[in-house]
Each structure stands twice: as C-alpha cells, then as structure tokens.
Scaffold this motif. Sequence first.
Motif, short mmCIF file in Angstrom:
data_model
loop_
_atom_site.label_atom_id
_atom_site.label_comp_id
_atom_site.label_asym_id
_atom_site.label_seq_id
_atom_site.Cartn_x
_atom_site.Cartn_y
_atom_site.Cartn_z
N ALA A 1 0.84 -1.21 0.00
CA ALA A 1 0.00 0.00 0.00
C ALA A 1 0.87 1.24 0.00
O ALA A 1 0.59 2.21 -0.73
CB ALA A 1 -0.94 -0.01 1.21
N ILE A 2 1.93 1.25 0.80
CA ILE A 2 2.79 2.44 0.89
C ILE A 2 3.60 2.60 -0.40
O ILE A 2 3.74 3.71 -0.91
CB ILE A 2 3.70 2.36 2.13
CG1 ILE A 2 2.85 2.39 3.39
CG2 ILE A 2 4.70 3.51 2.14
CD1 ILE A 2 3.60 2.08 4.66
N GLU A 3 4.07 1.48 -0.96
CA GLU A 3 4.84 1.55 -2.20
C GLU A 3 3.99 2.14 -3.34
O GLU A 3 4.50 2.85 -4.19
CB GLU A 3 5.36 0.17 -2.59
CG GLU A 3 6.58 -0.27 -1.80
CD GLU A 3 7.75 0.68 -1.98
OE1 GLU A 3 8.22 0.81 -3.11
OE2 GLU A 3 8.15 1.33 -1.00
N GLN A 4 2.69 1.82 -3.33
CA GLN A 4 1.82 2.32 -4.40
C GLN A 4 1.65 3.83 -4.37
O GLN A 4 1.29 4.43 -5.38
CB GLN A 4 0.45 1.63 -4.33
CG GLN A 4 0.48 0.29 -5.05
CD GLN A 4 -0.68 -0.60 -4.66
OE1 GLN A 4 -1.58 -0.18 -3.94
NE2 GLN A 4 -0.69 -1.82 -5.14
N THR A 5 1.93 4.46 -3.22
CA THR A 5 1.81 5.92 -3.17
C THR A 5 3.00 6.59 -3.88
O THR A 5 2.93 7.76 -4.22
CB THR A 5 1.79 6.46 -1.72
OG1 THR A 5 3.07 6.25 -1.12
CG2 THR A 5 0.75 5.77 -0.88
N LEU A 6 4.10 5.85 -4.08
CA LEU A 6 5.32 6.36 -4.75
C LEU A 6 5.94 7.54 -4.00
O LEU A 6 6.75 8.28 -4.55
CB LEU A 6 5.02 6.80 -6.19
CG LEU A 6 4.45 5.74 -7.12
CD1 LEU A 6 4.07 6.39 -8.46
CD2 LEU A 6 5.46 4.62 -7.36
N LEU B 1 -2.56 8.22 2.52
CA LEU B 1 -1.31 7.67 3.05
C LEU B 1 -0.16 8.65 2.84
O LEU B 1 0.66 8.86 3.73
CB LEU B 1 -0.99 6.35 2.36
CG LEU B 1 -1.41 5.07 3.08
CD1 LEU B 1 -0.90 3.86 2.33
CD2 LEU B 1 -0.87 5.05 4.50
N THR B 2 -0.12 9.25 1.64
CA THR B 2 0.94 10.23 1.35
C THR B 2 0.87 11.39 2.35
O THR B 2 1.88 11.81 2.90
CB THR B 2 0.76 10.76 -0.09
OG1 THR B 2 0.77 9.65 -0.97
CG2 THR B 2 1.89 11.70 -0.47
N HIS B 3 -0.36 11.88 2.60
CA HIS B 3 -0.53 12.95 3.59
C HIS B 3 -0.11 12.49 4.99
O HIS B 3 0.50 13.25 5.74
CB HIS B 3 -2.00 13.39 3.65
CG HIS B 3 -2.33 14.46 2.66
ND1 HIS B 3 -2.91 14.19 1.45
CD2 HIS B 3 -2.15 15.79 2.69
CE1 HIS B 3 -3.08 15.33 0.79
NE2 HIS B 3 -2.63 16.30 1.51
N ALA B 4 -0.44 11.24 5.33
CA ALA B 4 -0.10 10.72 6.66
C ALA B 4 1.42 10.67 6.84
O ALA B 4 1.94 10.94 7.92
CB ALA B 4 -0.70 9.34 6.86
N PHE B 5 2.13 10.35 5.74
CA PHE B 5 3.59 10.29 5.81
C PHE B 5 4.19 11.69 5.91
O PHE B 5 5.05 11.95 6.73
CB PHE B 5 4.17 9.54 4.60
CG PHE B 5 4.42 8.10 4.89
CD1 PHE B 5 3.37 7.20 4.93
CD2 PHE B 5 5.68 7.64 5.18
CE1 PHE B 5 3.57 5.88 5.23
CE2 PHE B 5 5.90 6.30 5.49
CZ PHE B 5 4.85 5.42 5.51
N SER B 6 3.70 12.60 5.03
CA SER B 6 4.31 13.93 5.02
C SER B 6 3.96 14.69 6.29
O SER B 6 4.70 15.57 6.71
CB SER B 6 3.88 14.70 3.78
OG SER B 6 2.51 14.98 3.86
N GLY B 7 2.85 14.33 6.92
CA GLY B 7 2.44 15.04 8.14
C GLY B 7 2.85 14.33 9.41
O GLY B 7 2.34 14.63 10.48
N ARG B 8 3.79 13.39 9.32
CA ARG B 8 4.17 12.60 10.50
C ARG B 8 4.74 13.50 11.59
O ARG B 8 5.33 14.54 11.30
CB ARG B 8 5.15 11.50 10.11
CG ARG B 8 6.48 11.99 9.61
CD ARG B 8 7.34 10.81 9.19
NE ARG B 8 8.67 11.21 8.79
CZ ARG B 8 9.01 11.52 7.55
NH1 ARG B 8 8.11 11.49 6.59
NH2 ARG B 8 10.25 11.87 7.26
N ARG B 9 4.52 13.07 12.85
CA ARG B 9 4.95 13.90 13.98
C ARG B 9 6.01 13.20 14.80
O ARG B 9 5.90 12.01 15.07
CB ARG B 9 3.75 14.20 14.88
CG ARG B 9 2.62 14.85 14.12
CD ARG B 9 1.38 14.91 14.97
NE ARG B 9 1.46 16.00 15.91
CZ ARG B 9 0.55 16.24 16.85
NH1 ARG B 9 -0.48 15.44 16.97
NH2 ARG B 9 0.67 17.26 17.65
N LYS B 10 7.00 13.97 15.21
CA LYS B 10 8.06 13.45 16.08
C LYS B 10 7.46 12.96 17.38
O LYS B 10 6.55 13.58 17.92
CB LYS B 10 9.06 14.57 16.39
CG LYS B 10 10.00 14.87 15.26
CD LYS B 10 11.42 14.43 15.56
CE LYS B 10 12.13 14.07 14.26
NZ LYS B 10 13.16 15.01 13.87
#
Lengths: 172, 172
Positions: A67-72, B162-171
């Motif tokens: 799932a994460i890989e598909q986001t590129l 998912l892309t937003h969840a990754f870019s918005g990750r919090r320390k």
Amino acid sequence: MAFHLLERNRTGAIDLSNVLHNAMEHIHHCKRCRTFTEDELCEICRHPEREASGLLCIVESPQDVLAIEQTLSYKGQYFVLMGHLSPIDGVGPEEIGLTELEGRLSAGGINEVILATNPTVEGEATAHYIAQLCASHNVDASRIAHGVPVGGELEYIDGNTLTHAFSGRRKL
Amino acid sequence: MAFHLLERNRTGAIDLSNVLHNAMEHIHHCKRCRTFTEDELCEICRHPEREASGLLCIVESPQDVLAIEQTLSYKGQYFVLMGHLSPIDGVGPEEIGLTELEGRLSAGGINEVILATNPTVEGEATAHYIAQLCASHNVDASRIAHGVPVGGELEYIDGNTLTHAFSGRRKL
C-alpha cells in the motif's frame, strides 16, 4: 471455485496447484525486513538509494508495504513486524522481531524510524513500545499523521479521528 | 412514509406538519456565525468562554458544527460558510459569507483560524483562499490534520491519504 475448476478447467487447476506449491516452497521472509521474498534479501532492502535515505518505516504486514509503495512517495526501507504486540495472544516483542530491529538500530545508519503501524489500539500500543526502543538507541521516531482522510466529509468522520485532526492541525 | 401516516397516524402527521411549519418560520441564520438558530445569536456565539478562547473554526455546514461539538474537544467559536467556493456554480467569496468573515478578522479578538472545511478538492481550495485572507489580516491560520482515520487499517487506506499521513508525521 472448486466446482468451476472441476467442471470446466482441470488444466488451469493443475497450473494453479503448481504455482501454489512453488510459492509455498520458495517464498520466505527477507532476512533484513521480514517481508515476503523469493531471495535472501528483498528488492527494497537490496536498493542502495533506499539504504542511503536513513529512513526506516515500521509496518505490521507485507500488504502495508505494498500500500505504501503504491503511493510512490516513500523512498526508504521497511521493517515488517508480521503482526502487532498482543500479550493476550502470546505475541510479545520477540514474536514481532523486535530483537532484529534492535540489532538494526544499534548497527547505525538509521536517522529516523517512521511508525506506520495500524491506527488501532494494538497498533498504537506497538508504536509506543517501539518509540521507547528507538529513544533508548538515540534514534528519532515519528508517527504517521492521524486525521481526516482525503476526499471524505467532516460530517461522517468519527469523533476520535476529528479530535486527532484538530489536535494535529498544522500552521499554514 | 406518506401512506403510513395516511393510514395509521393522522394526528401524528398534523403534529409533524406544525413542527415543520414552526421550524421554517423561526429558524434562521445566526448573525455572527451563520449557523441555524432560533435566536439572533446562536448558543455557541453567546458563550463568553468561547469568545475568550480567540479560536475561530471555519466549517462548511451546520452539520459539521454538530460533528465537531460531539467530540467535546473544541472550545472555540465557529464560522459556517454554508457551502464552499465553486465558481462554476456561481458560488464566490460573497456567497459563502467571506465579507462578514473579513469583518470579524479586522474587528480583532481572534488569535487563530482553524480551517475545518471538508478534505475535498473544493474544501481545500476554499481553505487556501481563506488562509490568504487571514494572512492579509495578520491572523494565524491552521488546517486540520490529514491522515489515517483512527481504527482503520493501513492496507485499505487510499494512496493520497497515506501520502498525507507520511508527510504530516509527527516526532515522538
């Protein structure tokens, strides 16, 4: 499905049984990240750029990697727990490979661990446990954002998610 | 429903018609936040502590106010756009009350505007427009977090979220 194969496609079923047999014999866990692979190290672990990124994403299952890989959008390495902490079912740190993970953390080369376990109670508990592990090895840990999913409508989003979306709001 | 009322509950239907008539006659928009109310100012706008908080949450509809109120985690005021910017349908800044909003921003007393429009294309565009409005009035603006909803599973979450969840990750 079984009746369809018996009645109409016996050769297809034999092919299917061979493929299944091959998969069961040749697919095992990657020595480094524990995902499924036919080789000793999976394709992602063998990638030099991903190793150089210094990012390690912790997920619960190989499906999550897909799932994460598909986001590129993610260009780092993974570590697959193959489950989550669940003391009631006898799943402790040992069973989800945290000994191997500690080995990788102390070996160095990792700047940030991204905790991408599921946003469920067990996933949060597992993320919390691994965050403490990272702290004891002086490695930064971050948790993927909780909030409103893209394309949804506020009105239909559960209160818990809304609370997270508010507390995690970002300055513009 | 009509047949049920006609056959079994004519008095109930008359009550219903009266209630509906009353609602249509007495419920109008709050003068301050534009949500539905029977009074000149709605209950939330009349609350002194909410005014003192200096927080103003911008939402698209009165239903969103309800959803956020149910979380019990937000203690500020609201401004209800009653829609979102949609030039193709002839809905511009005027139609969603941005003139009134500008009045409130320049009147002072607001420290932060929380943009809680829907996480849709139109909602994002509207949030972006209002953020610029806030900047021109020197008021901080923030956007609610985009990310994985609580209780979900990573594997079933769309790539954009998912892309937003990754870019918005919090320390941690």
